[in-house]
Enzyme design. Structure first.
Site, PDB file in Angstrom:
ATOM      1  N   ASP A 285      -5.553  -1.062   2.442  1.00  0.00           N
ATOM      2  CA  ASP A 285      -6.382  -2.047   3.140  1.00  0.00           C
ATOM      3  C   ASP A 285      -7.820  -2.087   2.615  1.00  0.00           C
ATOM      4  O   ASP A 285      -8.754  -2.350   3.367  1.00  0.00           O
ATOM      5  CB  ASP A 285      -6.399  -1.781   4.667  1.00  0.00           C
ATOM      6  CG  ASP A 285      -4.995  -1.616   5.208  1.00  0.00           C
ATOM      7  OD1 ASP A 285      -4.127  -2.422   4.841  1.00  0.00           O
ATOM      8  OD2 ASP A 285      -4.760  -0.660   5.967  1.00  0.00           O
ATOM      9  N   GLU A 286      -7.981  -1.834   1.325  1.00  0.00           N
ATOM     10  CA  GLU A 286      -9.323  -1.853   0.732  1.00  0.00           C
ATOM     11  C   GLU A 286      -9.771  -3.265   0.371  1.00  0.00           C
ATOM     12  O   GLU A 286     -10.901  -3.463  -0.047  1.00  0.00           O
ATOM     13  CB  GLU A 286      -9.359  -0.999  -0.561  1.00  0.00           C
ATOM     14  CG  GLU A 286      -9.108   0.491  -0.369  1.00  0.00           C
ATOM     15  CD  GLU A 286      -7.640   0.838  -0.527  1.00  0.00           C
ATOM     16  OE1 GLU A 286      -6.814  -0.091  -0.599  1.00  0.00           O
ATOM     17  OE2 GLU A 286      -7.318   2.031  -0.554  1.00  0.00           O
TER      18      GLU A 286
ATOM     19  N   LYS B 143      -7.736  -5.167  -1.806  1.00  0.00           N
ATOM     20  CA  LYS B 143      -7.258  -5.344  -3.193  1.00  0.00           C
ATOM     21  C   LYS B 143      -6.843  -6.780  -3.445  1.00  0.00           C
ATOM     22  O   LYS B 143      -7.055  -7.313  -4.532  1.00  0.00           O
ATOM     23  CB  LYS B 143      -6.037  -4.443  -3.467  1.00  0.00           C
ATOM     24  CG  LYS B 143      -6.340  -2.970  -3.485  1.00  0.00           C
ATOM     25  CD  LYS B 143      -5.077  -2.162  -3.723  1.00  0.00           C
ATOM     26  CE  LYS B 143      -4.064  -2.276  -2.610  1.00  0.00           C
ATOM     27  NZ  LYS B 143      -4.432  -1.622  -1.368  1.00  0.00           N
ATOM     28  N   GLY B 144      -6.252  -7.407  -2.421  1.00  0.00           N
ATOM     29  CA  GLY B 144      -5.763  -8.780  -2.576  1.00  0.00           C
ATOM     30  C   GLY B 144      -6.867  -9.709  -3.018  1.00  0.00           C
ATOM     31  O   GLY B 144      -6.692 -10.527  -3.929  1.00  0.00           O
TER      32      GLY B 144
ATOM     33  N   ASN C 192       5.604  -3.660   3.191  1.00  0.00           N
ATOM     34  CA  ASN C 192       4.685  -2.821   3.981  1.00  0.00           C
ATOM     35  C   ASN C 192       3.244  -3.194   3.624  1.00  0.00           C
ATOM     36  O   ASN C 192       2.319  -2.872   4.347  1.00  0.00           O
ATOM     37  CB  ASN C 192       4.933  -1.314   3.753  1.00  0.00           C
ATOM     38  CG  ASN C 192       5.058  -0.938   2.279  1.00  0.00           C
ATOM     39  OD1 ASN C 192       5.202  -1.798   1.428  1.00  0.00           O
ATOM     40  ND2 ASN C 192       5.024   0.342   1.978  1.00  0.00           N
TER      41      ASN C 192
ATOM     42  N   GLY D 168       0.225  -6.046   2.727  1.00  0.00           N
ATOM     43  CA  GLY D 168      -0.109  -7.382   3.213  1.00  0.00           C
ATOM     44  C   GLY D 168      -1.507  -7.741   2.762  1.00  0.00           C
ATOM     45  O   GLY D 168      -2.416  -6.938   2.864  1.00  0.00           O
ATOM     46  N   HIS D 169      -1.641  -8.935   2.198  1.00  0.00           N
ATOM     47  CA  HIS D 169      -2.963  -9.373   1.769  1.00  0.00           C
ATOM     48  C   HIS D 169      -3.321 -10.612   2.576  1.00  0.00           C
ATOM     49  O   HIS D 169      -2.495 -11.495   2.730  1.00  0.00           O
ATOM     50  CB  HIS D 169      -2.945  -9.857   0.314  1.00  0.00           C
ATOM     51  CG  HIS D 169      -2.631  -8.777  -0.666  1.00  0.00           C
ATOM     52  ND1 HIS D 169      -3.086  -7.512  -0.539  1.00  0.00           N
ATOM     53  CD2 HIS D 169      -1.921  -8.824  -1.818  1.00  0.00           C
ATOM     54  CE1 HIS D 169      -2.660  -6.799  -1.572  1.00  0.00           C
ATOM     55  NE2 HIS D 169      -1.949  -7.577  -2.356  1.00  0.00           N
TER      56      HIS D 169
ATOM     57  N   THR E  93       5.427   1.595   8.625  1.00  0.00           N
ATOM     58  CA  THR E  93       5.388   0.188   9.032  1.00  0.00           C
ATOM     59  C   THR E  93       6.757  -0.261   9.562  1.00  0.00           C
ATOM     60  O   THR E  93       6.909  -1.403   9.964  1.00  0.00           O
ATOM     61  CB  THR E  93       5.009  -0.699   7.829  1.00  0.00           C
ATOM     62  OG1 THR E  93       5.966  -0.485   6.794  1.00  0.00           O
ATOM     63  CG2 THR E  93       3.622  -0.355   7.296  1.00  0.00           C
TER      64      THR E  93
ATOM     65  N   ARG F  75      20.676   7.291  -5.857  1.00  0.00           N
ATOM     66  CA  ARG F  75      21.517   6.435  -6.708  1.00  0.00           C
ATOM     67  C   ARG F  75      22.626   5.706  -5.959  1.00  0.00           C
ATOM     68  O   ARG F  75      23.715   5.492  -6.461  1.00  0.00           O
ATOM     69  CB  ARG F  75      22.103   7.253  -7.881  1.00  0.00           C
ATOM     70  CG  ARG F  75      21.010   7.718  -8.816  1.00  0.00           C
ATOM     71  CD  ARG F  75      21.368   8.930  -9.571  1.00  0.00           C
ATOM     72  NE  ARG F  75      21.597  10.049  -8.674  1.00  0.00           N
ATOM     73  CZ  ARG F  75      22.001  11.242  -9.053  1.00  0.00           C
ATOM     74  NH1 ARG F  75      22.257  11.470 -10.315  1.00  0.00           N
ATOM     75  NH2 ARG F  75      22.176  12.212  -8.185  1.00  0.00           N
TER      76      ARG F  75
ATOM     77  N   GLN G  34      -0.573  -0.523  -1.301  1.00  0.00           N
ATOM     78  CA  GLN G  34      -0.991   0.740  -0.678  1.00  0.00           C
ATOM     79  C   GLN G  34      -2.094   1.394  -1.533  1.00  0.00           C
ATOM     80  O   GLN G  34      -2.846   0.678  -2.152  1.00  0.00           O
ATOM     81  CB  GLN G  34       0.195   1.689  -0.435  1.00  0.00           C
ATOM     82  CG  GLN G  34       1.157   1.188   0.639  1.00  0.00           C
ATOM     83  CD  GLN G  34       2.179   0.228   0.093  1.00  0.00           C
ATOM     84  OE1 GLN G  34       2.772   0.476  -0.944  1.00  0.00           O
ATOM     85  NE2 GLN G  34       2.391  -0.862   0.775  1.00  0.00           N
TER      86      GLN G  34
ATOM     87  N   LEU H 242     -18.984  -4.571   1.908  1.00  0.00           N
ATOM     88  CA  LEU H 242     -20.299  -3.934   2.075  1.00  0.00           C
ATOM     89  C   LEU H 242     -21.038  -4.564   3.263  1.00  0.00           C
ATOM     90  O   LEU H 242     -21.794  -3.893   3.965  1.00  0.00           O
ATOM     91  CB  LEU H 242     -21.124  -4.083   0.782  1.00  0.00           C
ATOM     92  CG  LEU H 242     -22.436  -3.325   0.736  1.00  0.00           C
ATOM     93  CD1 LEU H 242     -22.215  -1.815   0.766  1.00  0.00           C
ATOM     94  CD2 LEU H 242     -23.254  -3.683  -0.504  1.00  0.00           C
ATOM     95  N   ASP H 243     -20.790  -5.850   3.489  1.00  0.00           N
ATOM     96  CA  ASP H 243     -21.469  -6.574   4.578  1.00  0.00           C
ATOM     97  C   ASP H 243     -21.197  -5.963   5.950  1.00  0.00           C
ATOM     98  O   ASP H 243     -22.021  -6.069   6.854  1.00  0.00           O
ATOM     99  CB  ASP H 243     -21.029  -8.050   4.573  1.00  0.00           C
ATOM    100  CG  ASP H 243     -19.516  -8.190   4.643  1.00  0.00           C
ATOM    101  OD1 ASP H 243     -18.842  -7.641   3.740  1.00  0.00           O
ATOM    102  OD2 ASP H 243     -19.001  -8.800   5.590  1.00  0.00           O
TER     103      ASP H 243
ATOM    104  N   GLY I  98     -18.099 -10.384   1.854  1.00  0.00           N
ATOM    105  CA  GLY I  98     -17.539 -11.238   2.898  1.00  0.00           C
ATOM    106  C   GLY I  98     -16.103 -11.588   2.558  1.00  0.00           C
ATOM    107  O   GLY I  98     -15.615 -11.244   1.477  1.00  0.00           O
TER     108      GLY I  98
HETATM  109  P1  IMP Z   1       5.707   3.057   4.972  1.00  0.00           P
HETATM  110  O1  IMP Z   1       5.109   2.654   3.669  1.00  0.00           O
HETATM  111  O2  IMP Z   1       6.069   1.910   5.867  1.00  0.00           O
HETATM  112  O3  IMP Z   1       6.838   4.039   4.812  1.00  0.00           O
HETATM  113  O4  IMP Z   1       4.573   3.863   5.783  1.00  0.00           O
HETATM  114  C1  IMP Z   1       4.112   5.132   5.355  1.00  0.00           C
HETATM  115  C2  IMP Z   1       2.616   5.277   5.590  1.00  0.00           C
HETATM  116  O5  IMP Z   1       1.923   4.399   4.737  1.00  0.00           O
HETATM  117  C3  IMP Z   1       2.158   4.941   7.015  1.00  0.00           C
HETATM  118  O6  IMP Z   1       1.078   5.781   7.373  1.00  0.00           O
HETATM  119  C4  IMP Z   1       1.681   3.509   6.878  1.00  0.00           C
HETATM  120  O7  IMP Z   1       0.726   3.179   7.875  1.00  0.00           O
HETATM  121  C5  IMP Z   1       1.060   3.550   5.502  1.00  0.00           C
HETATM  122  N1  IMP Z   1       1.036   2.232   4.846  1.00  0.00           N
HETATM  123  C6  IMP Z   1       2.060   1.597   4.246  1.00  0.00           C
HETATM  124  N2  IMP Z   1       1.653   0.428   3.748  1.00  0.00           N
HETATM  125  C7  IMP Z   1       0.341   0.327   4.003  1.00  0.00           C
HETATM  126  C8  IMP Z   1      -0.651  -0.654   3.699  1.00  0.00           C
HETATM  127  O8  IMP Z   1      -0.403  -1.682   3.062  1.00  0.00           O
HETATM  128  N3  IMP Z   1      -1.899  -0.384   4.146  1.00  0.00           N
HETATM  129  C9  IMP Z   1      -2.219   0.745   4.820  1.00  0.00           C
HETATM  130  N4  IMP Z   1      -1.332   1.690   5.117  1.00  0.00           N
HETATM  131  C10 IMP Z   1      -0.053   1.485   4.708  1.00  0.00           C
END
Ligand code: IMP
Length: 431
Positions: free
Chosen positions: A13-14, A16-17, A38, A40-41, A128, A142, A223, A331-332, A415
Site C-alpha cells: 500500500d505504498e 506503487k500503482g 490480494n 489493489g491499486h 485477504t 505440483r 505487495q 508526503l502531503d 497527492g
Molecule cells: P495474503 O496475501 O492474502 O495471503 O495475505 C498475507 C498477508 O499479506 C496479510 O497480512 C495481508 O494483509 C498482507 N497483504 C496481502 N496483500 C496485500 C496488499 O496488497 N497490501 C497490503 N498488505 C497485503
C-alpha cells in the site's frame, strides 16, 4: 533498453500503482510478476477513479503491453469481472498478455484460506482471504491448475477431478464444508476459459523480445518487501516473492536484464493484517494518519494500522532489492504534523541498539523504535511541483531519508491525482 523493477519497500500500500502509472506513459511493456487479487491499486485519472486488482496499471495507457507473468496467481472470476469493467469504460484490452504458466485460484483455495484463518483464531495471519496462500501451496506441491490448462478441455476436466478427489475430503472432514460439485465447477471454469483464452501467451518470450528490441519494460511488484515469503516478517507475509529478484523468477527474465530498481516508500508507514510493527503510532496518531491519508484497504476495506517511517525497514529494503532509486509517496499526508518522528533504529530488551533489520523473528517482535524527531512543515504541499518549491522542512525530511538509506529520492508524491508528483531525477534511463 531499460528494465526497471518497481517494488514496495514496506508492508504494501505504498502507492506503487500511481508510480507505475506515471512511468507507464513511457514504457512499452508493464509486467506484473507475482501475487494476485490480494493487491489493489486505486488510480485517479481526471474525474475517473479506477480500482485495479490484477491488470497492470499500464492498461490506462493505450498501446502499452500489459503482462501477467508466470509468478502471478489468477482468480478467473475476478479477472473477467475486471476485464469486463475496463472494457465497459472504453479501455482497450488488446495489449493484455497472460502467461500460461500462471496458476489459477480455484474456489477451494478461497474456502481453505478463509477457514484456515478462522481455525487459527488469535494466531491468524490476517490474509485477504482471496485464496493466495493455498494456491501457491498447491503450486509448490505440483498439484495446481494453470492458465494453460484452460486451453484443453480434457486436461482441465481431469485436473479438476483429481484435485477435487483430495480437496473435497479436506473440505468435508477438516473444514466441515459442503463438497464442491465437479461438473458444475468444470462447466463454470470452461466458460471462464472462453473469455481468457485470447489473452494467453508466452510472456517470457514477449518480455525478452521487447528487451532485445531495445524497448522499455517496467516490472510491477505487488505487495512489498516486508511481506516477502523468504525475506519478510514471516509468518505474517504473503506467499510469493514481491522483492526485485522475484521479477526474474515471475517473468522468466535473467537477472542481467534488470537495469534499475525503484523502491516505493510511503512517507510514513502502514500495515494491514497481524504482525510486528515497531513504529506503529499511538491510537491518536494512528487515527490522524489514517483519516488524513485515507488508509483503508482497496481490496478488503480494512482499516490500516498506521505509524511513522521506519528507516531500519527501509535500509533492509534497499539491501534486499538492490534499490537504485526511491519514490517517496504521500508526503502531503504529513503536512498536518508539527513534528514528525522517524524510526532510525531498534532497541532490543537487553538495551542493544540495531540499525539493521533483525535477522530473527523474536528480536523483531521485541524491538522498540528509536526515534529522531524532524521538524514538520505545516503547509499544504499538494500543489507543489518541484523539489525546490517544497518548504525547507519537507526537503529536509527527504534529504534525511536519502542520507540514512543511501539511496537517492527520484520521485515524490504530493497527492492522489496523477499530476500531484515531483520528479527529482529521471527514472527510466536507458542502460
Ligand atoms: P495474503 O496475501 O492474502 O495471503 O495475505 C498475507 C498477508 O499479506 C496479510 O497480512 C495481508 O494483509 C498482507 N497483504 C496481502 N496483500 C496485500 C496488499 O496488497 N497490501 C497490503 N498488505 C497485503
Amino acid at each position: 533498453m531499460s528494465c526497471t523493477v518497481v517494488v514496495g519497500t514496506q508492508w504494501g500500500d505504498e502507492g506503487k500503482g500511481k508510480i507505475v502509472d506515471l512511468l507507464a506513459e513511457r514504457a512499452d511493456v508493464v509486467a506484473r510478476y507475482q501475487g494476485g487479487n490480494n493487491a489493489g491499486h486505486t488510480l485517479v485519472l481526471g474525474d475517473e477513479t479506477y480500482k485495479l486488482r490484477l491488470v497492470p496499471s499500464g492498461v490506462l495507457w493505450p498501446g502499452t503491453l500489459c503482462v501477467l507473468g508466470a509468478g502471478v496467481v489468477l482468480d478467473p472470476e475476478v479477472l473477467i469481472e475486471e476485464l469486463d469493467g475496463l472494457e465497459e469504460r472504453g479501455l482497450d484490452l488488446s495489449g493484455i498478455r497472460i502467461s500460461g504458466n500462471a496458476h489459477l485460484i480455484m474456489p477451494w483455495h478461497k474456502i481453505i484460506d478463509a477457514d484456515s484463518e478462522l481455525m487459527l483464531g488469535r494466531l491468524q495471519i490476517g490474509t485477504t482471504r482471496r485464496g493466495i496462500g493455498p494456491t501457491y501451496a498447491d503450486k509448490a506441491s505440483r498439484v495446481g491448475i494453470r492458465v494453460q490448462d484452460l486451453l484443453d478441455e480434457k486436461i482441465l476436466r481431469q485436473k479438476i477431478q483429481t484435485a477435487l478427489s483430495v480437496k473435497n475430503v479436506l473440505l468435508r472432514k477438516i473444514y466441515h464444508q459442503r463438497p464442491l460439485d465437479k461438473d458444475v465447477l468444470t462447466e463454470q471454469t470452461l466458460r471462464y476459459a472462453e473469455r481468457i483464452r485470447p489473452f494467453i501467451a508466452d510472456t517470457s518470450l514477449i518480455v525478452n523480445r521487447a528487451l532485445d528490441d531495445g524497448q522499455t519494460v517496467l516490472c510491477e511488484g505487488a505487495q512489498a518487501t516486508l511481506l516477502d515469503l523468504d525475506h519478510g516478517t514471516y509468518p505474517f507475509v504473503t506467499s510469493s516473492n514481491p522483492i526485485a529478484g522475484g521479477a526474474c523468477v515471475g517473468l522468466g527474465i535473467g537477472p542481467t536484464r534488470i537495469t534499475a530498481v525503484l523502491g516505493v516508500a510511503k512517507a510514513y508507514l502502514t500495515r494491514v493484517g497481524a504482525g510486528g510493527f515497531p513504529s506503529e503510532a499511538d491510537e491518536e496518531g494512528s487515527a490522524r494518519i489514517r483519516e488524513h491519508g485515507g488508509e483503508y484497504g482497496t481490496v478488503t476495506g480494512r482499516e490500516r494500522r498506521c505509524g511513522w517511517l521506519d528507516l531500519v525497514g527501509l535500509r533492509f529494503a534497499a539491501r534486499i532489492n538492490g534499490l537504485t532509486q526511491l519514490a517517496v509517496t504521500k508526503l502531503d499526508v504529513l503536512s498536518i504534523f508539527d513534528r514528525i518522528p522517524v524510526c532510525v533504529g531498534y532497541r532490543l530488551p537487553d538495551g542493544t541498539e540495531l540499525d539493521e533489520f533483525p535477522a530473527h523473528q523474536s528480536d523483531f517482535h521485541h524491538a522498540q523504535p528509536v526515534y529522531e524527531e524532524l521538524e514538520g512543515w505545516n503547509t499544504d504541499i499538494s500543489g507543489v511541483r518541484t523539489f525546490d518549491a517544497l518548504p525547507a522542512a519537507a526537503r529536509g525530511y527527504l534529504e534525511f531519508i536519502e542520507q540514512q538509506v543511501g539511496v537517492p529520492v527520484a520521485i515524490v508524491g504530493t497527492g492522489q491525482r496523477r499530476d500531484q508528483i515531483i520528479t527529482v531525477h529521471e527514472v527510466l534511463r536507458a542502460a
